[in-house]
Design a protein around this motif. Structure first.
Motif, PDB file in Angstrom:
ATOM      1  N   ILE B  54       0.853  -1.204   0.000  1.00 16.90           N
ATOM      2  CA  ILE B  54       0.000   0.000   0.000  1.00 16.90           C
ATOM      3  C   ILE B  54       0.881   1.244   0.000  1.00 16.90           C
ATOM      4  O   ILE B  54       0.648   2.202  -0.746  1.00 16.90           O
ATOM      5  CB  ILE B  54      -0.942  -0.019   1.227  1.00 16.90           C
ATOM      6  CG1 ILE B  54      -2.010  -1.090   1.058  1.00 16.90           C
ATOM      7  CG2 ILE B  54      -1.584   1.346   1.447  1.00 16.90           C
ATOM      8  CD1 ILE B  54      -2.767  -1.396   2.330  1.00 16.90           C
ATOM      9  N   ALA B 130      -5.674  -0.231   0.560  1.00 19.37           N
ATOM     10  CA  ALA B 130      -5.926   0.460   1.826  1.00 19.37           C
ATOM     11  C   ALA B 130      -7.390   0.359   2.244  1.00 19.37           C
ATOM     12  O   ALA B 130      -7.696   0.275   3.438  1.00 19.37           O
ATOM     13  CB  ALA B 130      -5.509   1.926   1.697  1.00 19.37           C
ATOM     14  N   GLU B 162      -8.109   9.914   5.232  1.00 17.42           N
ATOM     15  CA  GLU B 162      -8.519   9.040   4.129  1.00 17.42           C
ATOM     16  C   GLU B 162      -9.499   9.767   3.207  1.00 17.42           C
ATOM     17  O   GLU B 162      -9.481   9.560   1.986  1.00 17.42           O
ATOM     18  CB  GLU B 162      -9.195   7.775   4.673  1.00 17.42           C
ATOM     19  CG  GLU B 162      -8.304   6.922   5.561  1.00 17.42           C
ATOM     20  CD  GLU B 162      -8.423   7.286   7.026  1.00 17.42           C
ATOM     21  OE1 GLU B 162      -8.897   8.409   7.323  1.00 17.42           O
ATOM     22  OE2 GLU B 162      -8.028   6.470   7.873  1.00 17.42           O
TER      23      GLU B 162
END
Lengths: 172, 365
Positions: B54, B130, B162
């Motif tokens: 990731i 993710a 995020e």
């Protein structure tokens, strides 16, 4: 580019030249010395319906739990719910460590019946809300254990037997 | 040029460009993951391989985004960088793909395999992105978890970074989806450029994503210094090139009462090159070819590239961005192509160049 786009671009970049360095420097200056619990933790709390723990109430138990060369300072606090806080001095040498509570012995077989409390990834303070069944168990002669689990291989890395307490009393 | 468009017009130059791009990205990913494995083995610590992948894909996307956004201002500052500019859109699409893999991983969806009672096949290089890696521990759908799990909007250290990544990826998707000449032609270059300027909004969101995310938990001063240097570099070259352009736009030439504008002596224009001036709200490229002078709009019809910075080949100016050509006399592209730009009347008066207004409308050859 045509003239109007160049002008838009110029003003946009000027605005970003003010905003982004401010954001970057503020984010770096205000970050805590001990990194916060990683973002993996919050979803875990939410998934287990154990989120929004605030750590307010009466201190029932304070304890030290040595794990992998570091020390987890723990507190059990009884407020509207029973809450557990663990302060990790250093990040555990473990990928995505998870914390469980088990009413029975800390064996791999018993892990299936254990209750997930949340992630223990990263250093700093971790807070968990314990399920009601744990509160009942703590008032009994068998208060259960905290289990530190490696999710990669479903291995119990360490366990800590909680001391029994009576309501209103404090232990350390 | 746009003699009709086909799905992809591959040329040897484009293949080399994309080959170098793919090789560079692959080398970075392999190095990142190889060094991580080596370091984990040397330090005898367990390696979280999904998290490492990731980070590899996320950092690759972030670095490539900086490179992509650097090309434009560098080309404004130095013509040497024009060669990187002609296929820059493929770099932008690559940034989106890397960002998408950072979020989704190399992972096929469960359906339709689950309908057949099967598990989705795994790629040998498969990893959880993710979204699933950090949001698929419980009963909530990962996307629901992503948008609802973290509400610390007033806290830098715990900010739901995020969501900034979601904004950045959405912008990159819009850029990638409309990157083809189909959209450029149908939306027209000015509208297309305006839409694609949103990439700077996406960039700002991704800067926030990194500073409020990775740099909160990874406290290496070197990493912070590197990311900060990338930000300052990009802002500096954009500001320098932007304000250098202002030196032209901010001083438009004045038209006299006869409708002509004096540009100065002919010798001031280098032979075979152009002098760019601002006139009547837009730029005009005035080319000198020996003893002849031609004036045409500085704005290429393809992507509004600066014709005045192009070379003159066989009586045509070649746009430095993508090679579109226009005849100096008429402003029309040579057959079979159909693009054309406005031209301006030019006269030589006592050794001085004068251009007239209004411009002649663009006309096809």
């Amino acid at each position: 580019m045509i003239s109007s786009r160049r002008q838009t671009h110029r003003w946009l970049m000027t605005a970003l030249a003010v905003l982004l360095p401010w954001l970057a420097v503020s984010a770096l200056l205000q970050r805590p010395e001990i990194p916060p619990v990683t973002s993996t933790a919050a979803p875990l709390f939410a998934r287990s319906d154990l989120g929004a723990a605030e750590g307010e109430g009466d201190l029932l138990v304070a304890f030290d739990w040595p794990v992998q060369g570091t020390r987890l300072k723990g507190q059990l606090v009884l407020g509207e719910t029973l809450q557990l806080s663990l302060i990790a001095e250093q990040p555990l040498n473990l990928a995505d460590p998870l914390l469980y509570w088990s009413s029975t012995a800390g064996t791999t077989e018993s892990l299936a019946q254990a209750q997930l409390l949340g992630s223990l990834a990263g250093a700093g303070t971790h807070r968990y809300r314990l399920p009601v069944v744990a509160l009942r168990a703590l008032r009994s002669p068998q208060p259960g254990l905290l289990l530190l689990v490696s999710p990669l291989d479903q291995r119990i890395v360490a366990s800590w037997e909680l001391p029994p307490f009576s309501v209103g009393g404090k232990r350390s | 040029m746009s003699h009709g468009y086909v799905a992809v017009q591959w040329t040897r130059r484009k293949l080399i460009y994309d080959g170098v791009l793919l090789a560079g990205v692959s080398a970075y990913l392999l190095l990142f993951m190889g060094i991580s494995h080596w370091w984990a083995a040397a330090a005898n610590v367990p390696l979280e391989t999904d998290g490492e992948a990731i980070r590899a894909y996320g950092s690759a996307a972030y670095i490539l985004l900086h490179l992509t956004l650097s090309i434009g201002p560098l080309a404004r500052l130095n013509p040497l960088f024009h060669t990187l500019l002609f296929n820059r859109r493929h770099m932008g699409v690559m940034v989106f793909l890397l960002g998408f893999l950072h979020v989704n991983g190399w992972h096929l969806p469960k359906e339709p395999w689950s309908w057949l009672g099967q598990r989705a096949p795994q790629f040998p290089w498969s990893f959880h992105g993710a979204l699933n890696w950090y949001n698929d521990f419980g009963n909530r759908e990962p996307l629901v978890s992503l948008f609802t799990s973290n509400g610390h909007f007033n806290d830098f250290a715990l900010f739901p970074f995020e969501l900034l990544g979601v904004i950045g990826l959405a912008v990159l998707f819009a850029m990638a989806a409309t990157s083809h000449d189909f959209w450029l032609t149908n939306l027209t270059a000015p509208v297309w450029k305006a839409i694609h300027m949103a990439v700077y909004v996406g960039y700002a969101a991704l800067v926030g994503h990194v500073f409020l995310g990775a740099l909160q938990t990874n406290q290496s001063p070197w990493l912070a210094a590197l990311v900060l240097a990338g930000l300052l570099w990009l802002l500096a070259i954009h500001l320098i090139s932007g304000w250098r352009e202002w030196a032209i736009d901010g001083h438009p030439l004045q038209v006299d009462s006869s409708g002509w504008v004096d540009l100065g002596p002919m010798d001031a224009i280098p032979d075979g090159r152009a002098k760019v001036v601002a006139l009547a709200g837009e730029r005009v490229a005035v080319f000198r070819q020996g003893s002849e002078v031609f004036a045409l709009s500085n704005v290429c019809q393809h992507q509004n590239g600066p014709l005045g910075e192009g070379r003159v080949v066989d009586g045509c100016v070649v746009c430095p961005w993508h090679g579109y050509e226009y005849r100096l006399e008429t402003g029309a592209s040579p057959p079979p192509f159909s693009e054309c730009v406005p031209t301006f009347p030019v006269e030589l008066h006592q050794g001085r160049v004068r251009i007239g207004l209004p411009p002649r409308p663009p006309k096809q050859a």
